[in-house]
Design a protein around this motif. Structure first.
Motif, PDB file in Angstrom:
ATOM      1  N   SER A 118       0.872  -1.135   0.187  1.00 57.30           N
ATOM      2  CA  SER A 118      -0.058  -0.059   0.095  1.00 57.30           C
ATOM      3  C   SER A 118       0.774   1.418  -0.094  1.00 57.30           C
ATOM      4  CB  SER A 118      -0.986   0.004   1.190  1.00 57.30           C
ATOM      5  OG  SER A 118      -0.299  -0.056   2.481  1.00 57.30           O
ATOM      6  N   PRO A 119       0.750   2.124  -1.232  1.00 58.54           N
ATOM      7  CA  PRO A 119       1.630   3.393  -1.155  1.00 58.54           C
ATOM      8  C   PRO A 119       1.274   4.375   0.202  1.00 58.54           C
ATOM      9  CG  PRO A 119       0.247   3.042  -2.972  1.00 58.54           C
ATOM     10  CD  PRO A 119      -0.296   2.091  -2.016  1.00 58.54           C
ATOM     11  N   GLN A 120       2.531   4.794   0.640  1.00 54.12           N
ATOM     12  CA  GLN A 120       2.385   5.810   1.666  1.00 54.12           C
ATOM     13  C   GLN A 120       3.557   6.745   1.378  1.00 54.12           C
ATOM     14  OE1 GLN A 120       3.687   2.543   4.731  1.00 54.12           O
ATOM     15  NE2 GLN A 120       1.746   3.227   6.073  1.00 54.12           N
ATOM     16  N   LEU A 121       2.975   8.033   1.627  1.00 56.07           N
ATOM     17  CA  LEU A 121       3.873   9.261   1.401  1.00 56.07           C
ATOM     18  C   LEU A 121       4.602   9.348   2.626  1.00 56.07           C
ATOM     19  CD1 LEU A 121       4.366  11.819  -0.356  1.00 56.07           C
ATOM     20  CD2 LEU A 121       2.448  12.854   1.187  1.00 56.07           C
ATOM     21  N   LEU A 122       6.088   9.389   2.108  1.00 55.47           N
ATOM     22  CA  LEU A 122       6.980   9.626   3.262  1.00 55.47           C
ATOM     23  C   LEU A 122       7.332  10.840   3.564  1.00 55.47           C
ATOM     24  CD1 LEU A 122       9.577   6.571   2.327  1.00 55.47           C
ATOM     25  CD2 LEU A 122       7.581   6.535   3.893  1.00 55.47           C
ATOM     26  N   GLY A 123       7.297  11.676   2.446  1.00 55.23           N
ATOM     27  CA  GLY A 123       7.560  13.160   2.615  1.00 55.23           C
ATOM     28  C   GLY A 123       8.175  13.626   1.135  1.00 55.23           C
ATOM     29  N   LYS A 124       8.732  14.947   1.141  1.00 48.78           N
ATOM     30  CA  LYS A 124       9.695  15.311   0.107  1.00 48.78           C
ATOM     31  C   LYS A 124      11.184  15.427   0.157  1.00 48.78           C
ATOM     32  CE  LYS A 124       6.449  19.150  -1.103  1.00 48.78           C
ATOM     33  NZ  LYS A 124       6.236  20.642  -1.288  1.00 48.78           N
ATOM     34  N   VAL A 125      11.648  15.226  -1.013  1.00 46.53           N
ATOM     35  CA  VAL A 125      13.226  15.302  -1.068  1.00 46.53           C
ATOM     36  C   VAL A 125      13.601  16.662  -0.649  1.00 46.53           C
ATOM     37  CG1 VAL A 125      15.271  15.075  -2.628  1.00 46.53           C
ATOM     38  CG2 VAL A 125      13.147  13.561  -2.781  1.00 46.53           C
ATOM     39  N   GLN A 126      14.615  16.812   0.365  1.00 46.85           N
ATOM     40  CA  GLN A 126      15.059  18.039   0.790  1.00 46.85           C
ATOM     41  C   GLN A 126      16.331  18.206  -0.018  1.00 46.85           C
ATOM     42  OE1 GLN A 126      13.693  20.248   3.605  1.00 46.85           O
ATOM     43  NE2 GLN A 126      12.115  18.970   2.901  1.00 46.85           N
ATOM     44  N   LYS A 127      17.057  17.204  -0.130  1.00 47.41           N
ATOM     45  CA  LYS A 127      18.375  17.417  -0.756  1.00 47.41           C
ATOM     46  C   LYS A 127      18.888  15.939  -1.098  1.00 47.41           C
ATOM     47  CE  LYS A 127      21.118  17.307   3.469  1.00 47.41           C
ATOM     48  NZ  LYS A 127      21.899  18.150   4.376  1.00 47.41           N
ATOM     49  N   LEU A 128      20.064  16.052  -1.607  1.00 46.40           N
ATOM     50  CA  LEU A 128      20.681  14.785  -1.909  1.00 46.40           C
ATOM     51  C   LEU A 128      22.170  14.827  -1.490  1.00 46.40           C
ATOM     52  CD1 LEU A 128      18.704  14.969  -4.711  1.00 46.40           C
ATOM     53  CD2 LEU A 128      19.823  12.955  -5.120  1.00 46.40           C
ATOM     54  N   MET A 129      22.584  13.627  -1.120  1.00 47.83           N
ATOM     55  CA  MET A 129      24.031  13.586  -0.624  1.00 47.83           C
ATOM     56  C   MET A 129      24.963  12.567  -1.366  1.00 47.83           C
ATOM     57  SD  MET A 129      23.564  13.654   3.627  1.00 47.83           S
ATOM     58  CE  MET A 129      23.264  11.694   3.423  1.00 47.83           C
TER      59      MET A 129
END
Length: 182
Positions: A118-129
């Motif tokens: 079941s799809p769950q929204l984790l959040g937004k991409v803040q940045k990449l490392m």
């Protein structure tokens, strides 16, 4: 990305001065790092606004680069350009192959986990490392604003085909196979 955010993409930073003849130390976010030297002009994001500069000399130095800004011929003048981000015009950046993305295209996308069915929204991409082995998405949850699962920050390896199942720039989302417990 908001339409007011201009056509500029940050590709590095001037971190300090080098010597007494106006040279500056440059941290490059491009891959390979020398690619930053192929852009002209550089747009420096100073506290007084954005200013275009031309680089007339540059070379590798230690883990970074050093560069000379045209018309800046002493250390005192060069100090005025330190601790500022270097941006270039978006349309100067080369086209990528299908399935390849610049980091700036991924920042701000919603991250949806399909782990467990079941799809769950984790959040937004803040940045990449960059970690050496692979890049990592830094995903920040915001239950109140986004309606995400929680407010946790998660580090999701950017490994297409393994953890990243799809990227849809039009829909503004990244789909991942990532256990929300991590």
């Amino acid at each position: 990305m908001s339409s007011s955010s201009s056509n500029l993409v940050t590709v590095g930073r001037i971190t300090g001065v080098f010597g007494i003849k106006g040279w500056v130390k440059v941290h490059s976010d491009t891959e390979p790092r020398e690619n930053i030297l192929e852009y002209s002009p550089w747009w420096l994001k100073t506290r007084h606004g954005v200013k275009p500069v031309e680089i007339d000399q540059a070379k590798p130095h230690g883990n970074g680069l050093i560069a000379h800004i045209k018309g800046v011929d002493d250390r005192t003048l060069a100090e005025g350009y330190t601790k500022v981000d270097i941006a270039v015009e978006r349309d100067q950046m080369p086209e990528l192959e299908d399935g390849e993305y610049y980091w700036h295209q991924l920042v701000g996308l919603k991250v949806i986990s399909e782990h467990g069915g079941s799809p769950q929204l984790l959040g937004k991409v803040q940045k990449l490392m960059a970690t050496g082995a692979n890049d990592v998405l830094v995903v920040k949850g915001d239950k109140a604003e986004l309606g995400s699962l929680d407010n946790k920050e998660r580090l999701v390896p950017y490994v297409p085909g393994q953890f990243v199942t799809s990227v849809d720039l039009q829909a503004g989302e990244v789909r991942v196979d990532w256990d929300p417990e991590f």
